[in-house]
Write a protein that holds these residues in place. Structure first.
Motif, PDB file in Angstrom:
ATOM      1  N   THR A   1       0.835  -1.199   0.000  1.00 11.77           N
ATOM      2  CA  THR A   1       0.000   0.000   0.000  1.00 11.77           C
ATOM      3  C   THR A   1       0.873   1.253   0.000  1.00 11.77           C
TER       4      THR A   1
ATOM      5  N   SER B   1       0.620   4.295   1.305  1.00  7.08           N
ATOM      6  CA  SER B   1       0.689   5.295   2.372  1.00  7.08           C
ATOM      7  C   SER B   1       0.309   4.688   3.715  1.00  7.08           C
TER       8      SER B   1
ATOM      9  N   GLN C   1      -1.648   6.152   5.807  1.00  9.34           N
ATOM     10  CA  GLN C   1      -3.074   6.398   6.012  1.00  9.34           C
ATOM     11  C   GLN C   1      -3.922   5.283   5.407  1.00  9.34           C
ATOM     12  N   LYS C   2      -3.505   4.772   4.258  1.00 10.80           N
ATOM     13  CA  LYS C   2      -4.235   3.651   3.669  1.00 10.80           C
ATOM     14  C   LYS C   2      -4.084   2.398   4.524  1.00 10.80           C
TER      15      LYS C   2
ATOM     16  N   THR D   1      -9.626   0.654  -1.535  1.00 13.81           N
ATOM     17  CA  THR D   1      -8.659   1.497  -0.826  1.00 13.81           C
ATOM     18  C   THR D   1      -7.350   1.591  -1.585  1.00 13.81           C
TER      19      THR D   1
ATOM     20  N   LEU E   1      -5.909   8.780  -2.143  1.00 16.01           N
ATOM     21  CA  LEU E   1      -6.249   9.061  -0.753  1.00 16.01           C
ATOM     22  C   LEU E   1      -7.098  10.327  -0.634  1.00 16.01           C
TER      23      LEU E   1
ATOM     24  N   HIS F   1     -10.883  10.660   1.145  1.00 11.40           N
ATOM     25  CA  HIS F   1     -11.263  11.627   2.183  1.00 11.40           C
ATOM     26  C   HIS F   1     -12.393  12.539   1.707  1.00 11.40           C
TER      27      HIS F   1
END
Length: 233
Positions: free
Chosen positions: A106, A108, A110-111, A139, A144, A148
């Motif tokens: 992945t 990031s 955040q992911k 995802t 990203l 959001h």
């Protein structure tokens, strides 16, 4: 590390090891398997390769930490129930191997955090395995920023009409409804004319994904906008 030793380590995870302690095991599994060593070297020296590996390992560890914090802890009964179901279908090792791989790949932290929350819902039986896999794919595929924007603006028709709805349609998160309506083009017009109006509605896939996102970022979601839905609802 030989494959059978990795297999043993992965199977042991399904026992009494809490999810919050997966980070070290996941990192060790990838380092010992030599996945990070498969980066093409070309003309760079061995010392540079080692630096690259250390950087990758550090980034991966951070992603695993975010995943683990978001997933939280589970009771022994919850973990046993889930992994016994996988074992019955002979998917236990495959699932854990793919979980390690998807967190490593992945793009990031955040992911990785979002994936941890999705995993939590799977263990809590709020999602089926196929729904979990769908949400992981969404995802990974989406930007990203779009995730959001969806999380905060799913209810705003102007945000959806400004391109976000088209993006979400590609992932089956929303569906597009095209209507012919009678309305004035501007407030100064005396007569109404036929206009094309595009609406975007959450699909069942989108409803479950939005609920997962809101669980992960519940501290940042307004109470009146918080969305909750399980697969059985």
């Amino acid at each position: 590390m030989k494959k059978e030793s990795k297999s043993k380590a992965l199977k042991e995870v399904a026992g009494d090891v809490p999810v919050s302690e997966y980070a070290e095991l996941m990192l060790d599994a990838i380092l010992e398997e030599g996945v990070l060593k498969e980066i093409p070297v070309f003309s760079i020296g061995n010392s540079v390769l080692k630096i690259v590996n250390r950087v990758k390992a550090k980034k991966f560890k951070k992603k695993v930490e975010e995943f683990s914090k978001s997933a939280g802890g589970f009771t022994k009964e919850e973990m046993t129930s889930f992994f016994e179901g996988l074992e019955e279908e002979d998917k236990q090792e495959e699932f854990l191997s793919e979980l390690i791989d998807v967190v490593e790949r992945t793009d990031s932290e955040q992911k990785a955090k979002i994936m941890g929350g999705i995993f939590r819902r799977l263990i809590k039986k709020e999602l089926t395995l196929s729904q979990f896999e769908d949400q992981i794919k969404i995802t990974n595929a989406m930007l990203l920023t779009d995730i959001h924007h969806f999380m905060h603006g799913y209810h705003n028709e102007y945000i959806m009409a400004d391109g976000l709805g088209d993006i979400l349609t590609n992932y089956r998160v929303v569906k597009r409804d095209i209507l012919i309506v009678n309305q004035k083009k501007t407030w100064a017009d005396l007569e109404e004319g036929q206009q094309i109006k595009v609406n975007f509605q959450l699909t069942p896939v989108g409803q479950l994904y939005l609920a997962s996102l809101h669980q992960v970022y519940k501290e940042n979601i307004q109470a009146d906008r918080f969305y909750s839905k399980n697969h059985s609802e």
